[in-house]
Design an enzyme around this catalytic site. Structure first.
Site, mmCIF file in Angstrom:
data_model
loop_
_atom_site.group_PDB
_atom_site.id
_atom_site.type_symbol
_atom_site.label_atom_id
_atom_site.label_comp_id
_atom_site.label_asym_id
_atom_site.label_seq_id
_atom_site.Cartn_x
_atom_site.Cartn_y
_atom_site.Cartn_z
ATOM 1 N N CYS A 74 -8.385 -10.757 22.214
ATOM 2 C CA CYS A 74 -7.899 -9.940 21.105
ATOM 3 C C CYS A 74 -6.693 -9.100 21.502
ATOM 4 C CB CYS A 74 -9.007 -9.052 20.555
ATOM 5 S SG CYS A 74 -9.678 -7.886 21.755
ATOM 6 N N CYS A 128 0.842 -1.196 0.000
ATOM 7 C CA CYS A 128 0.000 0.000 0.000
ATOM 8 C C CYS A 128 0.876 1.245 0.000
ATOM 9 C CB CYS A 128 -0.911 0.002 1.224
ATOM 10 S SG CYS A 128 -1.952 1.472 1.356
ATOM 11 N N CYS A 153 -2.146 -0.106 9.342
ATOM 12 C CA CYS A 153 -1.278 -1.284 9.216
ATOM 13 C C CYS A 153 0.074 -1.005 9.864
ATOM 14 C CB CYS A 153 -1.070 -1.655 7.752
ATOM 15 S SG CYS A 153 -2.548 -2.344 6.962
ATOM 16 N N ASP A 186 -15.118 -13.902 25.863
ATOM 17 C CA ASP A 186 -14.497 -13.183 24.753
ATOM 18 C C ASP A 186 -14.599 -11.694 25.055
ATOM 19 O OD1 ASP A 186 -13.508 -12.305 22.356
ATOM 20 O OD2 ASP A 186 -15.161 -13.047 21.129
ATOM 21 N N CYS A 236 -1.012 6.262 6.559
ATOM 22 C CA CYS A 236 -2.107 5.584 7.251
ATOM 23 C C CYS A 236 -1.587 4.845 8.477
ATOM 24 C CB CYS A 236 -2.785 4.624 6.288
ATOM 25 S SG CYS A 236 -4.099 3.629 7.041
ATOM 26 N N GLN A 289 -16.499 -10.580 13.611
ATOM 27 C CA GLN A 289 -15.107 -10.694 13.203
ATOM 28 C C GLN A 289 -14.895 -10.136 11.799
ATOM 29 O OE1 GLN A 289 -12.563 -11.610 15.031
ATOM 30 N NE2 GLN A 289 -13.733 -12.268 16.823
ATOM 31 N N TYR A 339 -19.635 -12.015 27.490
ATOM 32 C CA TYR A 339 -19.347 -11.080 26.386
ATOM 33 C C TYR A 339 -19.776 -11.772 25.087
ATOM 34 C CZ TYR A 339 -16.226 -9.568 30.159
ATOM 35 O OH TYR A 339 -15.698 -9.207 31.381
ATOM 36 N N GLU A 344 -24.352 -10.305 27.571
ATOM 37 C CA GLU A 344 -23.833 -9.276 26.664
ATOM 38 C C GLU A 344 -24.280 -7.901 27.159
ATOM 39 O OE1 GLU A 344 -22.291 -6.815 24.137
ATOM 40 O OE2 GLU A 344 -21.744 -8.942 24.132
ATOM 41 N N CYS A 376 -7.643 0.130 -0.500
ATOM 42 C CA CYS A 376 -7.033 -0.418 0.714
ATOM 43 C C CYS A 376 -6.751 -1.884 0.457
ATOM 44 C CB CYS A 376 -7.962 -0.248 1.916
ATOM 45 S SG CYS A 376 -7.362 -1.083 3.403
#
Length: 385
Positions: free
Chosen positions: A343, A78, A89, A316, A86, A219, A248, A272, A163
């Site tokens: 995550c 990119c 990334c 999660d 940007c 996701q 969650y 949740e 992108c």
């Protein structure tokens, strides 16, 4: 009394880049201070230009010139994945194998430093390669009405015409139009190949042999949900008639997996905090009477003593992790097995440490490159009493 450090912002100097650190940068040192360098790789000799310095023991910089490149260095696919460009990334300048190795190092280091756990870590690729995987994108519109992405640690918008990590049907659907300056765009292409543009687009997704209506979190990688569901199913060890928790729970993905295992005679409590997602979870799982969905903060629901004591807990949590209050509440209800989807490796390590204090051991770990070209990595951990 020590005199304050003069700001280095705007200064450039030559450094040798050291080990990767959590957050998409590597660590260098200059005149006794730590320098977190983006756009560099371990072992490189670079010219670092300081982009942020708030005093103290460290500052942030970009590698604006590479004097001695790593063999893992490649040309970013990119044109805006460069210093000053940007901020989305972090590792486009590294081979895909090297990216996963860097992430594995970070996960292992966080577990060792924060939880005292030493174990080998391999970051597994998901199908499809490192480009064109991102099916859910958030963009910001600049003052001229052009959609783009924010620069690193900045509100400055970098307009884009494409992108490379975004799937067809996302960025390409909006960049040719002019939008309200300062607005945000949420773009999703769902499992039916339909593009949704809006603040909360309702998408149709498919995973775990079911169809899902989703207006909130899902996701971004098209294969991630199925892969995580398979790991949860293989590690939960549930038998018909048992009870489980899905904390969650989002729109109910893991609750569906657990419900299938415990059967009509068992029970699943899904919790949740985001009410629209909880409503969608109840709708998505309406054919599974063994599932009961609670809308509320996990701490509050568990504190109220809801649900039967679980044989297995799946959680999660958001990026900050579950935290001590939730871990203590889980342990107090007598579960012997926890499947933790994470995550953020630092948050995972902190919570693993708390579980360790209650006599749990991290027995298995799988890590997935669900966010190629970025520093993000998804882990699934099994903790057993």
């Amino acid at each position: 009394m020590t005199s304050p450090v003069t700001s280095w912002e705007g200064r450039s100097f030559e450094v040798t880049v050291g080990q990767v650190a959590h957050g998409g940068h590597c660590v260098a040192r200059h005149e006794g201070r730590v320098v977190f360098v983006r756009h560099a790789l371990p072992g490189e000799r670079v010219i670092a230009s300081v982009t942020e310095d708030r005093g103290g023991s460290f500052c942030r910089a970009d590698a604006v010139e590479v004097l001695s490149p790593s063999p893992d260095r490649v040309e970013p696919p990119c044109p805006v994945a460069v210093p000053g460009g940007c901020g989305g990334c972090d590792w486009q300048h590294a081979t895909w194998d090297a990216q996963r190795a860097l992430k594995a190092t970070v996960v292992a280091e966080q577990l060792s430093r924060l939880a005292g756990v030493t174990m080998p870590v391999e970051v597994e690729p998901l199908p499809g390669g490192p480009l064109r995987w991102r099916t859910r994108v958030r963009m910001t519109v600049d003052p001229a009405g052009r959609p783009g992405f924010l620069a690193h640690r900045s509100h400055r918008v970098i307009p884009v015409s494409d992108c490379p990590i975004s799937a067809p049907g996302t960025v390409d659907e909006v960049v040719s139009s002019t939008w309200a300056p300062g607005s945000s765009l949420t773009i999703a292409v769902d499992a039916t190949a339909h593009t949704h543009v809006g603040s909360s687009p309702v998408a149709v997704e498919r995973a775990a042999r079911r169809e899902w209506r989703v207006s909130g979190f899902w996701q971004a990688h098209p294969d991630a949900a199925d892969v995580y569901a398979e790991v949860v199913a293989s590690w939960s060890g549930l038998a018909p008639g048992e009870s489980a928790w899905d904390l969650y729970a989002g729109v109910g993905l893991f609750a569906a997996v657990l419900a299938e295992q415990v059967g009509p005679s068992g029970s699943v409590m899904a919790v949740e905090s985001y009410r629209p997602a909880a409503v969608e979870a109840a709708e998505n799982l309406s054919d599974l009477p063994q599932v009961r969905v609670f809308a509320g903060r996990v701490e509050a629901v568990l504190g109220a003593g809801a649900g039967p004591d679980p044989s297995v807990v799946v959680l999660d949590p958001p990026r900050r992790g579950a935290g001590k209050q939730v871990v203590d509440a889980i342990v107090a209800r007598g579960t012997s097995r926890v499947v933790y989807v994470a995550c953020d490796p630092a948050a995972l390590a902190r919570d693993v440490s708390t579980f360790h204090g209650h006599g749990f051991t991290l027995t298995r770990l799988r890590a997935f490159d669900a966010f190629p070209m970025t520093h993000h990595v998804e882990c699934v951990a099994l903790l057993e009493r």
